[in-house]
Write a protein that holds these residues in place. Structure first.
Motif: not given
Length: 79
Positions: A34-37, A61-74
């Motif tokens: 969806x672009x840089x975040x 967050x490609x689909x604005x009608x849905x909540x964003x996914x989560x991020x997991x950073x190792x």
């Protein structure tokens, strides 16, 4: 991809042993479909190598009608 939710994102981030000991605020740019975040998150003091830091709503967050996914950073501790 399942309906009703954006995709979770998994990434790794290298820090020094000193940063792992003290904790660190990280500014991370994710290059997503969806672009840089830009995500700012905190690595808590005393993390171990391969600790996973979970950032709710930090993912795709490609689909604005849905909540964003989560991020997991190792976290990878580099000498």
């Amino acid at each position: 991809h399942h309906m009703g939710r954006n995709r979770d994102v998994n990434t790794t981030h290298a820090i020094t042993l000193e940063d792992a000991f003290r904790g660190k605020v990280v500014d991370l740019t994710l290059n997503l479909p969806s672009g840089p975040r830009n995500i700012r998150f905190h690595i808590p003091p005393g993390v171990d190598d391969k600790t996973v830091v979970h950032i709710p709503s930090g993912g795709e967050a490609v689909f604005p009608q849905f909540p964003p996914g989560d991020l997991r950073v190792t976290v990878q501790i580099v000498p």
